[in-house]
Design an enzyme around this catalytic site. Structure first.
Site, PDB file in Angstrom:
ATOM      1  N   ASN A   8       0.835  -1.204   0.000  1.00  0.00           N
ATOM      2  CA  ASN A   8       0.000   0.000   0.000  1.00  0.00           C
ATOM      3  C   ASN A   8       0.866   1.249   0.000  1.00  0.00           C
ATOM      4  O   ASN A   8       0.360   2.356   0.175  1.00  0.00           O
ATOM      5  CB  ASN A   8      -0.902  -0.002   1.255  1.00  0.00           C
ATOM      6  N   GLU A  40      -2.097  -7.670   9.724  1.00  0.00           N
ATOM      7  CA  GLU A  40      -1.279  -7.233  10.852  1.00  0.00           C
ATOM      8  C   GLU A  40       0.143  -7.755  10.670  1.00  0.00           C
ATOM      9  O   GLU A  40       0.342  -8.963  10.451  1.00  0.00           O
ATOM     10  CB  GLU A  40      -1.862  -7.780  12.158  1.00  0.00           C
ATOM     11  N   ASP A  76       9.030  -6.163   2.791  1.00  0.00           N
ATOM     12  CA  ASP A  76       9.081  -5.562   4.122  1.00  0.00           C
ATOM     13  C   ASP A  76      10.468  -4.971   4.288  1.00  0.00           C
ATOM     14  O   ASP A  76      11.472  -5.626   4.021  1.00  0.00           O
ATOM     15  CB  ASP A  76       8.786  -6.571   5.230  1.00  0.00           C
ATOM     16  N   SER A  77      10.494  -3.728   4.674  1.00  0.00           N
ATOM     17  CA  SER A  77      11.769  -3.021   4.679  1.00  0.00           C
ATOM     18  C   SER A  77      11.835  -2.064   5.853  1.00  0.00           C
ATOM     19  O   SER A  77      10.837  -1.828   6.540  1.00  0.00           O
ATOM     20  CB  SER A  77      11.943  -2.279   3.351  1.00  0.00           C
ATOM     21  N   GLY A 160       9.715   8.382   2.532  1.00  0.00           N
ATOM     22  CA  GLY A 160      10.066   7.918   3.874  1.00  0.00           C
ATOM     23  C   GLY A 160      11.328   8.569   4.437  1.00  0.00           C
ATOM     24  O   GLY A 160      11.445   9.798   4.523  1.00  0.00           O
ATOM     25  N   HIS A 187      18.691  -0.969  -1.446  1.00  0.00           N
ATOM     26  CA  HIS A 187      18.265  -2.259  -0.889  1.00  0.00           C
ATOM     27  C   HIS A 187      17.188  -2.890  -1.777  1.00  0.00           C
ATOM     28  O   HIS A 187      17.249  -4.052  -2.117  1.00  0.00           O
ATOM     29  CB  HIS A 187      17.758  -2.027   0.543  1.00  0.00           C
TER      30      HIS A 187
HETATM   31  P1  ITT Z   1       3.394  -1.943   2.912  1.00  0.00           P
HETATM   32  O1  ITT Z   1       3.511  -2.751   4.194  1.00  0.00           O
HETATM   33  O2  ITT Z   1       1.997  -1.759   2.447  1.00  0.00           O
HETATM   34  O3  ITT Z   1       4.306  -2.441   1.833  1.00  0.00           O
HETATM   35  P2  ITT Z   1       4.679   0.087   4.529  1.00  0.00           P
HETATM   36  O4  ITT Z   1       5.118   1.493   4.253  1.00  0.00           O
HETATM   37  O5  ITT Z   1       3.842  -0.128   5.768  1.00  0.00           O
HETATM   38  O6  ITT Z   1       3.918  -0.442   3.230  1.00  0.00           O
HETATM   39  P3  ITT Z   1       6.813  -1.487   5.690  1.00  0.00           P
HETATM   40  O7  ITT Z   1       5.965  -2.040   6.772  1.00  0.00           O
HETATM   41  O8  ITT Z   1       7.761  -2.413   4.980  1.00  0.00           O
HETATM   42  O9  ITT Z   1       5.962  -0.812   4.540  1.00  0.00           O
HETATM   43  O10 ITT Z   1       7.618  -0.258   6.284  1.00  0.00           O
HETATM   44  C1  ITT Z   1       8.808   0.171   5.711  1.00  0.00           C
HETATM   45  C2  ITT Z   1       9.093   1.587   6.109  1.00  0.00           C
HETATM   46  O11 ITT Z   1      10.529   1.762   6.052  1.00  0.00           O
HETATM   47  C3  ITT Z   1       8.504   2.527   5.091  1.00  0.00           C
HETATM   48  O12 ITT Z   1       7.262   2.976   5.484  1.00  0.00           O
HETATM   49  C4  ITT Z   1       9.545   3.644   5.034  1.00  0.00           C
HETATM   50  O13 ITT Z   1       9.280   4.539   6.053  1.00  0.00           O
HETATM   51  C5  ITT Z   1      10.848   2.921   5.366  1.00  0.00           C
HETATM   52  N1  ITT Z   1      11.539   2.614   4.113  1.00  0.00           N
HETATM   53  C6  ITT Z   1      11.672   1.400   3.514  1.00  0.00           C
HETATM   54  N2  ITT Z   1      12.323   1.518   2.347  1.00  0.00           N
HETATM   55  C7  ITT Z   1      12.607   2.817   2.206  1.00  0.00           C
HETATM   56  C8  ITT Z   1      13.233   3.561   1.191  1.00  0.00           C
HETATM   57  O14 ITT Z   1      13.662   2.993   0.080  1.00  0.00           O
HETATM   58  N3  ITT Z   1      13.364   4.879   1.360  1.00  0.00           N
HETATM   59  C9  ITT Z   1      12.894   5.482   2.468  1.00  0.00           C
HETATM   60  N4  ITT Z   1      12.260   4.877   3.459  1.00  0.00           N
HETATM   61  C10 ITT Z   1      12.107   3.531   3.335  1.00  0.00           C
END
Ligand code: ITT
Length: 205
Positions: A8, A40, A76-77, A160, A187
């Site tokens: 999302n 969740e 997941d990142s 982000g 990454h």
């Molecule tokens: P989905 O679960 O729907 O994929 P999410 O934003 O909740 O969306 P995550 O739970 O994986 O995704 O959270 C990862 C967070 O880490 C993301 O919201 C960013 O704040 C940060 N993040 C990950 N990759 C990034 C990137 O390439 N650049 C900047 N921030 C990043």
């Protein structure tokens, strides 16, 4: 064959489409197919949470008899900061609350690192991609981008935490990189190229 990206997050979805643009398969997001999925994320690792997201979409497709010719991928990142013992890590999206704007989250992180000198500001972005093939087989892959937390937020590109992540290869923050520059070293770019290579070999994409 089609790929559905179970996210999302618009920033992630854009990068998936960019990095996978040269394979002969349509790359669609949840929004593109009108599916709602927001399970969740109660895993303790990036791998566990990526699998939760990918399987939720796979199970929904399967229940509708639509999993054939479809590859589901979830990401997941997060940002792991050495000075904070690896935090926010898997909780990166939830840090200070899901809906807090990123300029506030970034400012809070810069404040937390106020006492940290150059050598103590190391950090990694980690990205785990879980891929589910039409027959239910699961492929896991993970990559990271090493850098450091900048002294100040810079740039309006990316999303982000990009504006506070200093990327040594370019001498700039992620927020100052073009999409091509970021995807070349990020990454997400690295892990998606690994998965793309696997899919081209094993699935003849
Ligand atoms: P989905 O679960 O729907 O994929 P999410 O934003 O909740 O969306 P995550 O739970 O994986 O995704 O959270 C990862 C967070 O880490 C993301 O919201 C960013 O704040 C940060 N993040 C990950 N990759 C990034 C990137 O390439 N650049 C900047 N921030 C990043």
């Amino acid at each position: 064959m089609r790929i559905i990206v179970a996210t999302n997050n618009k920033g992630k979805a854009k990068e998936f489409k960019e990095v996978l643009s040269d394979i002969s398969v349509e790359v669609l997001t949840l929004k593109d197919i009108g599916m709602v999925s927001d399970p969740e994320e109660n895993g303790e690792t990036f791998a566990e949470n990526a699998r939760i997201k990918a399987m939720d979409v796979y199970e929904k497709l399967k229940a509708a008899g639509e999993e054939k010719d479809t590859i589901v991928m979830a990401d997941d990142s997060g940002l792991c900061i050495d000075f904070l013992g690896g935090e926010p890590g898997v909780k990166s999206a939830r840090f200070m609350g899901h809906s807090t704007p990123y300029n506030e989250k970034n400012r809070a992180i810069l404040d937390l690192l106020k006492g940290a000198r150059d050598g103590d500001r190391g950090a990694s972005f980690v990205c785990h991609v879980c891929t589910v093939l039409p027959d239910g087989r699961v492929i896991d892959a993970e990559s990271e981008m090493r850098g450091s937390i900048a002294e100040e937020a810079k740039g309006g590109e990316g999303f982000g935490y990009d504006p506070i992540f200093y990327v040594p290869e370019y001498g700039k923050t992620g927020g100052e990189l073009t999409p091509e520059e970021k995807n070349a070293v990020s990454h997400r770019g690295k892990v998606l190229r690994k998965v793309r290579e696997f899919l081209c070999r094993e699935m003849n994409l």
